[in-house]
Design a protein around this motif. Structure first.
Motif, mmCIF file in Angstrom:
data_model
loop_
_atom_site.group_PDB
_atom_site.id
_atom_site.type_symbol
_atom_site.label_atom_id
_atom_site.label_comp_id
_atom_site.label_asym_id
_atom_site.label_seq_id
_atom_site.Cartn_x
_atom_site.Cartn_y
_atom_site.Cartn_z
ATOM 1 N N ALA A 163 0.844 -1.201 0.000
ATOM 2 C CA ALA A 163 0.000 0.000 0.000
ATOM 3 C C ALA A 163 0.883 1.257 0.000
ATOM 4 O O ALA A 163 0.588 2.239 -0.705
ATOM 5 N N HIS A 164 1.963 1.227 0.792
ATOM 6 C CA HIS A 164 2.889 2.368 0.847
ATOM 7 C C HIS A 164 3.576 2.571 -0.504
ATOM 8 O O HIS A 164 3.682 3.705 -1.002
ATOM 9 N N ASP A 165 4.036 1.474 -1.116
ATOM 10 C CA ASP A 165 4.720 1.576 -2.406
ATOM 11 C C ASP A 165 3.777 2.072 -3.498
ATOM 12 O O ASP A 165 4.157 2.871 -4.358
ATOM 13 N N ARG A 166 2.527 1.592 -3.464
ATOM 14 C CA ARG A 166 1.558 2.052 -4.470
ATOM 15 C C ARG A 166 1.258 3.537 -4.303
ATOM 16 O O ARG A 166 1.066 4.255 -5.290
ATOM 17 N N ALA A 167 1.183 3.991 -3.050
ATOM 18 C CA ALA A 167 0.939 5.415 -2.806
ATOM 19 C C ALA A 167 2.077 6.254 -3.383
ATOM 20 O O ALA A 167 1.839 7.316 -3.987
ATOM 21 N N GLU A 168 3.317 5.785 -3.213
ATOM 22 C CA GLU A 168 4.462 6.514 -3.765
ATOM 23 C C GLU A 168 4.418 6.514 -5.295
ATOM 24 O O GLU A 168 4.735 7.518 -5.932
ATOM 25 N N MET A 169 4.011 5.378 -5.877
ATOM 26 C CA MET A 169 3.898 5.311 -7.332
ATOM 27 C C MET A 169 2.835 6.280 -7.840
ATOM 28 O O MET A 169 3.010 6.946 -8.863
ATOM 29 N N ASN A 170 1.718 6.346 -7.108
ATOM 30 C CA ASN A 170 0.648 7.271 -7.500
ATOM 31 C C ASN A 170 1.124 8.718 -7.429
ATOM 32 O O ASN A 170 0.683 9.565 -8.216
ATOM 33 N N ASP A 171 2.017 9.023 -6.469
ATOM 34 C CA ASP A 171 2.560 10.375 -6.366
ATOM 35 C C ASP A 171 3.483 10.700 -7.546
ATOM 36 O O ASP A 171 3.589 11.859 -7.970
#
Length: 467
Positions: free
Chosen positions: A422-430
């Motif tokens: 979830a953390h990695d996906r949030a960074e990717m979305n950023d």
């Protein structure tokens, strides 16, 4: 005689994708219908966590392709029913798993549940529509139902079961019965023209509307865009043409945030529609006249100005610096994607270990009795399923040299991996918005550089001078 049916599973209004797939899985894995869960098989997922693993495949697919799908299909529900008294539950489950393996080519996770609560034994198969490798979704094309029936019939013949020898086709609608004699309506024309225009890759909504005008349509711009087809008597609003044809959907498609799926595939066009399509495309390809040129020149000026302003605000002074920034963001995104994939692979391994631990504990007593019976063939035949399950679990234990973590430890690690993803996906979305913008600017600059005359200054020099 086995009968089959395949049904797409959509996301219900007001529910999440995970909740929708979880409810269908809960239904087919009902212990009261599957002999306390003994008639459940799976591939590339554990029955206890199948909904989570299906959604992990979905996340990886959406992340990898960047698609935003309208009316999304999250899975397929396959039913296979057998003639009463002709098959045992275990045999039915085995055949169901073979059928799922053949229809999916083992590229998609699935659950097979055999129900015995009716007079006829039947299988329910829920197959994830998102692939294990994250590349291509399963698409239930028209042949899928026929392929499903053919594969089911082949398995029935191999196992000495009866089949429906003379299947009767269902009735069809009046439109389908008309076939090539059906007349195209104004809405049909507009949908075909929009589909044809999108294949020419217009740069924006205005360019799309310009192509529609070149095809002979008239555009009325107000609160809702309306188009009058050639020889049509009235204007037709875009939002009445169906899913994927509204102004909002078309803009999203042109911006790369939505995949456009034509309402009628070209392969289904009638002879008259094919002739009409040829006429539409000929007009569009030959009709880029003065109006289109004016729009293109204005668009190029706007694209250049917006690109220069964005690059100056972000302290990017040349195309080389722009390319370096794109490569840096792409590398960060690839590292995050790799981390997510490694976490997902570990989660799949944890699911396999948890399943092995549960199966080992559940079948331990049966296997002990089998050993104490002196490996009796009769005992084996009576408890074959549990004995083979125990052997598979033993193999997993052996691969870990008998030192298996506890269920509690595995569950804790699984939850940690979910949080990491979830953390990695949030960074990717950023990262996505900036990377998309920079790639669009790079594309615009490349196109504009090609469009400049030899004696004109290339765009990257202009950026330096304006600084």
């Amino acid at each position: 005689m086995a009968t089959t049916r395949i049904m797409p599973l959509h996301i219900s209004k007001g529910k999440s994708a995970g909740k929708c797939i979880g409810e269908r899985l809960d239904y087919i894995m009902n212990p009261d219908k599957t002999e306390s869960g003994n008639l459940i098989s799976s591939f590339a997922c554990a029955p206890e966590t199948a909904d989570i693993e299906f959604m992990l495949c979905r996340s990886e697919y959406l992340m990898k392709t960047g698609r935003d799908i309208s009316n999304e299909i999250i899975g397929y529900h396959i039913r296979q029913a057998f003639k009463p008294g002709e098959i045992t539950p275990d045999e039915a489950n085995r055949i169901g798993k073979e059928l799922a393996s053949k229809i999916s080519n083992d590229a998609y996770a699935y659950i097979v549940a055999t129900h015995t609560d009716r007079k006829h034994i039947h299988n329910h198969i829920i197959m994830c529509s998102y692939p294990l490798d994250g590349d291509h979704k399963y698409r239930d094309v028209k042949r899928s139902a026929k392929d499903l029936m053919r594969l089911s019939d082949e398995l029935c013949r191999e196992n000495g079961l009866s089949i429906v020898s003379d299947p009767q086709g269902k009735t069809v609608t009046y439109d389908k019965w008309l076939g090539s004699k059906k007349k195209s309506t104004g809405r049909d024309y507009l949908r075909m023209a929009i589909d044809a225009a999108l294949r020419l890759n217009p740069d924006g909504f205005d360019a799309l509307m310009q192509l529609m005008e070149e095809a002979g349509c008239r555009i009325k711009r107000s609160a809702q865009i309306a188009i009058q087809p050639p020889n049509g008597k009235r204007y037709i609003r875009l939002d009445t043409l169906g899913d994927g044809y509204s102004e909002d959907a078309l803009r999203k498609k042109l911006e790369g945030h939505l995949v456009h799926i034509p309402k009628v595939p070209r392969s289904d066009y009638t002879e008259s529609q094919v002739k009409l399509l040829i006429d539409i495309e000929a007009r569009m390809r030959a009709g880029k006249g003065k109006g289109y040129q004016v729009w293109a020149e204005r668009h190029n000026i706007d694209a250049k100005a917006q690109s220069v302003i964005y690059l100056k605000e972000n302290h990017i002074g040349s195309k080389d610096e722009l390319e370096e920034r794109i490569q840096l963001l792409s590398s960060e995104q690839n590292e995050l994607r790799s981390s997510i994939r490694e976490n997902q692979n570990r989660m799949k391994e944890i699911s396999r270990l948890r399943r092995a631990i549960r199966n080992y504990c559940r079948t331990k007593d049966v296997y002990t009795q089998y050993r104490e019976s002196g490996w009796s063939p009769k005992f084996y035949n009576e408890h074959r399923r549990d004995i083979e399950t125990h052997k598979e679990a033993q193999a997993v234990y052996s691969s870990h040299e008998g030192t298996m973590p506890s269920i509690k430890q595995l569950n804790a690690e699984y939850e940690d991996l979910i949080k990491l993803n979830a953390h990695d996906r949030a960074e990717m979305n950023d990262l996505d918005p900036e990377l998309t913008t920079l790639k669009n600017i790079r594309y615009n600059l490349d196109v504009l550089d090609r469009d400049f005359l030899p004696e004109s200054k290339p765009i990257h020099r202009t950026i330096q001078e304006e600084r």
